[in-house]
Every structure is written in C-alpha cells, then in structure tokens.
Design a protein around this motif. Structure first.
Motif, PDB file in Angstrom:
ATOM      1  N   ASP A  15      35.690  12.661  84.257  1.00  0.00           N
ATOM      2  CA  ASP A  15      36.384  13.592  83.378  1.00  0.00           C
ATOM      3  C   ASP A  15      36.084  13.186  81.935  1.00  0.00           C
ATOM      4  N   ASN A  16      36.021  14.170  81.080  1.00  0.00           N
ATOM      5  CA  ASN A  16      35.821  13.937  79.649  1.00  0.00           C
ATOM      6  C   ASN A  16      34.389  13.511  79.270  1.00  0.00           C
ATOM      7  N   SER A  17      33.485  13.477  80.246  1.00  0.00           N
ATOM      8  CA  SER A  17      32.109  13.081  79.916  1.00  0.00           C
ATOM      9  C   SER A  17      31.363  14.202  79.197  1.00  0.00           C
ATOM     10  N   GLY A  18      31.858  15.428  79.359  1.00  0.00           N
ATOM     11  CA  GLY A  18      31.250  16.554  78.647  1.00  0.00           C
ATOM     12  C   GLY A  18      30.618  17.591  79.551  1.00  0.00           C
ATOM     13  N   LYS A  19      30.992  17.597  80.831  1.00  0.00           N
ATOM     14  CA  LYS A  19      30.380  18.522  81.788  1.00  0.00           C
ATOM     15  C   LYS A  19      30.607  19.983  81.426  1.00  0.00           C
ATOM     16  N   THR A  20      31.848  20.308  81.087  1.00  0.00           N
ATOM     17  CA  THR A  20      32.182  21.702  80.776  1.00  0.00           C
ATOM     18  C   THR A  20      31.477  22.146  79.497  1.00  0.00           C
ATOM     19  N   THR A  21      31.473  21.273  78.502  1.00  0.00           N
ATOM     20  CA  THR A  21      30.810  21.580  77.237  1.00  0.00           C
ATOM     21  C   THR A  21      29.309  21.778  77.471  1.00  0.00           C
ATOM     22  N   LEU A  22      28.769  20.926  78.276  1.00  0.00           N
ATOM     23  CA  LEU A  22      27.351  21.010  78.612  1.00  0.00           C
ATOM     24  C   LEU A  22      27.027  22.329  79.314  1.00  0.00           C
ATOM     25  N   SER A 127      22.800  11.138  79.040  1.00  0.00           N
ATOM     26  CA  SER A 127      23.565  10.197  78.241  1.00  0.00           C
ATOM     27  C   SER A 127      24.108  11.014  77.072  1.00  0.00           C
ATOM     28  N   ASN A 128      25.319  11.527  77.281  1.00  0.00           N
ATOM     29  CA  ASN A 128      25.862  12.563  76.386  1.00  0.00           C
ATOM     30  C   ASN A 128      26.610  11.975  75.179  1.00  0.00           C
ATOM     31  N   LYS A 129      26.868  12.816  74.227  1.00  0.00           N
ATOM     32  CA  LYS A 129      27.608  12.472  72.994  1.00  0.00           C
ATOM     33  C   LYS A 129      26.806  11.540  72.090  1.00  0.00           C
ATOM     34  N   MET A 130      25.482  11.688  72.148  1.00  0.00           N
ATOM     35  CA  MET A 130      24.619  10.851  71.310  1.00  0.00           C
ATOM     36  C   MET A 130      24.819  11.124  69.824  1.00  0.00           C
ATOM     37  N   ASP A 131      25.502  12.233  69.509  1.00  0.00           N
ATOM     38  CA  ASP A 131      25.798  12.538  68.101  1.00  0.00           C
ATOM     39  C   ASP A 131      26.848  11.593  67.523  1.00  0.00           C
ATOM     40  N   LEU A 132      27.599  10.912  68.395  1.00  0.00           N
ATOM     41  CA  LEU A 132      28.642  10.008  67.901  1.00  0.00           C
ATOM     42  C   LEU A 132      28.025   8.679  67.476  1.00  0.00           C
ATOM     43  N   CYS A 163      21.498  13.114  75.021  1.00  0.00           N
ATOM     44  CA  CYS A 163      21.759  14.486  74.583  1.00  0.00           C
ATOM     45  C   CYS A 163      23.104  14.587  73.875  1.00  0.00           C
ATOM     46  N   SER A 164      23.317  15.719  73.262  1.00  0.00           N
ATOM     47  CA  SER A 164      24.626  16.055  72.735  1.00  0.00           C
ATOM     48  C   SER A 164      24.943  17.473  73.182  1.00  0.00           C
ATOM     49  N   ALA A 165      25.990  17.598  73.971  1.00  0.00           N
ATOM     50  CA  ALA A 165      26.393  18.921  74.447  1.00  0.00           C
ATOM     51  C   ALA A 165      26.898  19.765  73.290  1.00  0.00           C
ATOM     52  N   ILE A 166      27.319  19.103  72.214  1.00  0.00           N
ATOM     53  CA  ILE A 166      27.855  19.814  71.055  1.00  0.00           C
ATOM     54  C   ILE A 166      26.729  20.362  70.176  1.00  0.00           C
ATOM     55  N   THR A 167      25.784  19.511  69.811  1.00  0.00           N
ATOM     56  CA  THR A 167      24.690  19.987  68.951  1.00  0.00           C
ATOM     57  C   THR A 167      23.579  20.643  69.774  1.00  0.00           C
TER      58      THR A 167
HETATM   59  P1  GDP Z   1      34.526  17.354  81.142  1.00  0.00           P
HETATM   60  O1  GDP Z   1      35.889  16.879  81.499  1.00  0.00           O
HETATM   61  O2  GDP Z   1      33.474  16.435  81.680  1.00  0.00           O
HETATM   62  O3  GDP Z   1      34.275  18.778  81.506  1.00  0.00           O
HETATM   63  O4  GDP Z   1      34.401  17.192  79.536  1.00  0.00           O
HETATM   64  P2  GDP Z   1      34.540  18.318  78.415  1.00  0.00           P
HETATM   65  O5  GDP Z   1      33.323  19.180  78.382  1.00  0.00           O
HETATM   66  O6  GDP Z   1      35.850  18.984  78.560  1.00  0.00           O
HETATM   67  O7  GDP Z   1      34.509  17.414  77.090  1.00  0.00           O
HETATM   68  C1  GDP Z   1      35.485  16.427  76.846  1.00  0.00           C
HETATM   69  C2  GDP Z   1      35.621  16.197  75.361  1.00  0.00           C
HETATM   70  O8  GDP Z   1      34.409  15.640  74.838  1.00  0.00           O
HETATM   71  C3  GDP Z   1      35.858  17.472  74.566  1.00  0.00           C
HETATM   72  O9  GDP Z   1      36.724  17.178  73.504  1.00  0.00           O
HETATM   73  C4  GDP Z   1      34.480  17.836  74.041  1.00  0.00           C
HETATM   74  O10 GDP Z   1      34.519  18.568  72.855  1.00  0.00           O
HETATM   75  C5  GDP Z   1      33.887  16.466  73.817  1.00  0.00           C
HETATM   76  N1  GDP Z   1      32.426  16.469  73.917  1.00  0.00           N
HETATM   77  C6  GDP Z   1      31.681  16.924  74.950  1.00  0.00           C
HETATM   78  N2  GDP Z   1      30.366  16.746  74.713  1.00  0.00           N
HETATM   79  C7  GDP Z   1      30.268  16.168  73.499  1.00  0.00           C
HETATM   80  C8  GDP Z   1      29.163  15.727  72.684  1.00  0.00           C
HETATM   81  O11 GDP Z   1      27.987  15.842  73.018  1.00  0.00           O
HETATM   82  N3  GDP Z   1      29.473  15.156  71.482  1.00  0.00           N
HETATM   83  C9  GDP Z   1      30.760  15.007  71.058  1.00  0.00           C
HETATM   84  N4  GDP Z   1      30.939  14.461  69.860  1.00  0.00           N
HETATM   85  N5  GDP Z   1      31.809  15.403  71.790  1.00  0.00           N
HETATM   86  C10 GDP Z   1      31.576  15.974  72.993  1.00  0.00           C
END
Ligand code: GDP
Length: 183
Positions: A15-22, A127-132, A163-167
């Motif tokens: 959870d919170n790894s960024g799957k949904t955002t991706l 390897s997500n959130k590389m923008d951080l 990768c960055s799911a955000i950018t």
């Molecule tokens: P899930 O639980 O795996 O589906 O994760 P979410 O997609 O809900 O993302 C969890 C949190 O991480 C959210 O606040 C997203 O905005 C944030 N997030 C996801 N991907 C990235 C990323 O690539 N970079 C940053 N900075 N935040 C991210």
C-alpha cells in the motif's frame, strides 16, 4: 507492437507504493482521482488489505491492469492468487523513498517471484517516487529488495526501472519494455 498488445498486467506492491497513481499515469491521467471518469475503473473491490482494480489503458484497448495491494493480513493472499493465472506480465511497485518498508517490500516481492502461477512471467520492478529527494538510487533499491539474492527465482525477463508516477518519468519506458516481453 504496442497498439496490438492484448495483455493483462498484474500491478502489485505494498500500500502507498504508488500503484493507483501509476495506473492513472498509464491511462494518461495526471492529477487526482477526480479526473477519473466513471467506467475507467471497471471493477473495484476495496477491502482492507485487498484491492483489485481493472483499468483500460489508452496504450491499447486490450491492455488491462489488475491492481493488487499486497499489504495487510496474510489471509488475503489466497485471494490475490486467483488473479495470478490470468496475467501475462508483472509490475511490482516499490516506494523508493520509504526506506523503513524495504524489508516488507522484499518479502512481498519474494512471494510474487516464488509463486508457481507467476513462474517465467516477465517482471518489471518499478522503483517509484524517484522525484523525491530522499528516494534511494536504483542500486540501493535493488539491494534493499534483495534482487541480488533472487537469482533462483528470477529466471525470466526482468528489469528494474526508476520512475515517478507523478511526473511520468520512466513510466512509458518501463511499460513499453514489459509489453514487449509479453508473449
Ligand atoms: P497505492 O496504495 O499503491 O495505490 O498508492 P497511491 O497511488 O495511492 O499513492 C500513495 C501516495 O504516494 C499518494 O499520496 C501519491 O500521491 C503518492 N505518490 C505516488 N507515486 C508517487 C511518485 O512517483 N512521487 C511522489 N512524490 N509521490 C507519489
């Protein structure tokens, strides 16, 4: 070719790894969930520790993403497995900035690559959130999730992609690679 791909990809990770955002990025969405239109997520069954979403992607009408949240109680693992046999490729998402949960991610990854239904299926490790700023480097993440020790179970095409799911950085490259490996 990408356009003709007909594949179901399994998107897994804590959870919170960024799957949904991706998944939204892959769909061509940016921004928040409000931008999702009704019907984009075809099937959502949110339960504590277990969530599956089926998403159509503009890469191809035939590309489906089954998103499984691997956190939570062990008892849900039986349920995840029912989604394993229908997938052609695995997308494992790690939060590269969450250093405290690398060992948990490692356990989840091990469970995935060891699973008989997923044997030989190509694996893309995002390897997500590389923008951080505090995100680990690719080499760090590889080490932390135990990629080096997984050789026995990694007898398949696999790739680690920052990768960055955000950018969106790295996402297209990763997905295109995974689709190219899907038979
Ligand atoms: P899930 O639980 O795996 O589906 O994760 P979410 O997609 O809900 O993302 C969890 C949190 O991480 C959210 O606040 C997203 O905005 C944030 N997030 C996801 N991907 C990235 C990323 O690539 N970079 C940053 N900075 N935040 C991210």
């Amino acid at each position: 070719r990408l356009k003709k791909a007909k594949a179901t990809l399994l998107v897994v990770g804590l959870d919170n790894s960024g799957k949904t955002t991706l998944a939204k990025t892959i769909q061509g969405f940016s921004g928040d969930a409000e931008q999702l239109q009704e019907g984009d997520i075809l099937n959502v069954q949110p339960t504590i520790g277990f969530k599956v979403e089926k998403v159509d992607s503009p890469f191809s009408k035939g590309l489906k993403l089954n998103i499984v949240d691997m956190s939570g109680q062990q008892c849900y693992r039986e349920l995840w497995q029912t989604y394993y046999e229908d997938v052609q490729g695995i997308l494992f998402v790690v939060d590269a900035a969450d250093h405290r949960r690398f060992s948990e991610a490692r356990e989840a990854l091990l469970g995935v690559v060891k699973h008989s239904e997923l044997e030989k299926k190509p694996l893309l490790l995002f390897s997500n959130k590389m923008d951080l700023r505090h995100a680990g480097t690719g080499a760090q993440v590889a080490k932390e999730v135990g990629l080096n020790d997984l050789a026995n179970h990694l007898q398949r095409a696999w790739r680690l992609q920052g990768c960055s799911a955000i950018t969106g950085e790295g996402v297209d490259d990763g997905i295109k690679w995974l689709i190219s490996q899907v038979k």
